[in-house]
Write a protein that holds these residues in place. Sequence first.
Motif, PDB file in Angstrom:
ATOM      1  N   LEU A 152      27.565  37.878  37.775  1.00 17.64           N
ATOM      2  CA  LEU A 152      28.990  37.945  36.493  1.00 17.64           C
ATOM      3  C   LEU A 152      28.821  37.167  34.854  1.00 17.64           C
ATOM      4  CD1 LEU A 152      32.140  38.177  37.235  1.00 17.64           C
ATOM      5  CD2 LEU A 152      31.700  35.616  38.157  1.00 17.64           C
ATOM      6  N   LEU A 205      31.562  38.019  44.790  1.00 15.90           N
ATOM      7  CA  LEU A 205      31.403  36.316  43.644  1.00 15.90           C
ATOM      8  C   LEU A 205      31.286  36.014  43.885  1.00 15.90           C
ATOM      9  CD1 LEU A 205      35.864  36.666  43.140  1.00 15.90           C
ATOM     10  CD2 LEU A 205      33.705  37.991  42.156  1.00 15.90           C
ATOM     11  N   THR A 261      36.967  33.389  39.437  1.00 15.63           N
ATOM     12  CA  THR A 261      36.175  34.388  38.643  1.00 15.63           C
ATOM     13  C   THR A 261      35.832  33.774  37.017  1.00 15.63           C
ATOM     14  OG1 THR A 261      37.820  35.849  38.131  1.00 15.63           O
ATOM     15  CG2 THR A 261      36.374  36.583  39.988  1.00 15.63           C
TER      16      THR A 261
END
Lengths: 228, 296
Positions: free
Chosen positions: B274, B265, B146
């Motif tokens: 994100l 994700l 991430t």
Amino acid sequence: MRTDLLAEYWPTIWNGFLITVLLSFVVLAVSTPIAFFLALARQSQLAVLRWPAGIYVNVFRALPVLIILYFAFYALPQFGMSLTAFQAATAGLVIASSAYLAEDIRAGLAAVDPGQRHAATALGIPYWRSLRRIYLPQAIPIALPPYITRAIIIVKGTALASLVAVNDLTAEAVRAISITYRPYEFLAVAAILYLVINALLAALQSFTERHIALRYGRVAAGPAAVAQ
Amino acid sequence: MLLDKTIVAAALVAALAVPVAHAQDKAADGLAAFAEALGDPQPFESYPKPWPLNNLVTPGKLTVGTTGQAPPRTFVDPASGELTGSYVDLFRKIAEDLGLEIEFVKLDWPGILPGLTANRFDLACDGASWSAQRLGSTDFLMTSPTAVNATVALARKDAGVSSWEAMSGEKIGGVRGEIYFETAKERLAGIDPVEYPGMSESLLGLQNGQVAAVALNLANALDILDKSPMADQLELVGPPLQVFAQGLCVNPRQPDLLVAVNVLLGNYRADDSLKALIGEYSTSTAEVELLNSIGY
């Protein structure tokens, strides 16, 4: 059980154990005489001694030990007093422990018949001598079990020192868990090592009680036996 | 004679170069054609809705472990007392997209990964750094990255430790057991490490002058330099001792959740959500934008 991880981290865990032993010893060695004089001051006829001792004991018994430790380590530097982590932990634990121990010792002293003090005074025996020869031989056996119980609580309380950057047994176990993610192994080892310290204290209590009973015999049986 | 050899060599090079250049041109044309056909980056929508997750700690609910002590990713809003931060929002978004309710369990970092192992929660870690031990662990599973992060230090300007070399013999603080601090302890010879229980305590130690510097991750360091009242007394020490990929951690009993989170994700990277979540709490989104520097 990952014994390979235990072997890898054993040197740091052992070092943490030694720091816990040292911290416990220093805290008890410094707290006990302070607590003794606080207990005497609490029983004094002089208000100038009795009041400050009473305030000290009641204030520091009422405060969480963690607050005292945090103050000693994180807040004192703002007043220009920077202690090392070990010094701050020792100071904080001594302040809190002496307040509790003082009450345990005072309970032992209070169990001795006050008439004996009046009799000693009437006979012209100096205060410190009557304390040493009359009071303490009767008060110590009474105060010993709660004192050792308190000492065991203090040893367990040293785990709080890990929160002010002391690398004690708890801190080293937590560090190993953070790196290896194996709580079971390291918590079990830490628990066993704390048990070892406190088992020794409990054994010391039994030994000392037997020694006192043999040496003082009738006195150790309590004030009632003396009065007969 | 020499001239002949030179001519032959030149011809050989030219003969080899023409097909190579031609192949490169064709590859470039192919890439352009593929890119044109795909259009803008877009999320992958063909995933199960709702995703059948059969091993959640509490059915219908995503239970998340977080420290609440690592701003801007997870922290307690001083005004409202509510848990907030970019990763708190990320966890909320994952739960929403999986059609689940969310429940946060707040606890210190040393309890997070053991908590996953002990089946206390489904998902955790506010961007835990990859390491060989973590990636190979059977006690929890790590998602795709991430963020990209690095081990740096924040030093007091008046401490005179503006480089790693200058830290020898100095007291250097960090969070006990945290990978950044452990890296610093391993790689910096001669430092006197001071292990604090958390980041806020480490910064107090730095503020009080109990340590000359604190080893931490780059995202935290930049946030502190951006928002801390003592930022003007601090300086960033680099270059990074180590660069890390960071991801979330999944309960080892839930490989289905790992697949679901990885798909989401990827989508959040494709549609820039994100980046938007990180940008809401931080002035820099470099930790997401530079993920391609480590292959993501």
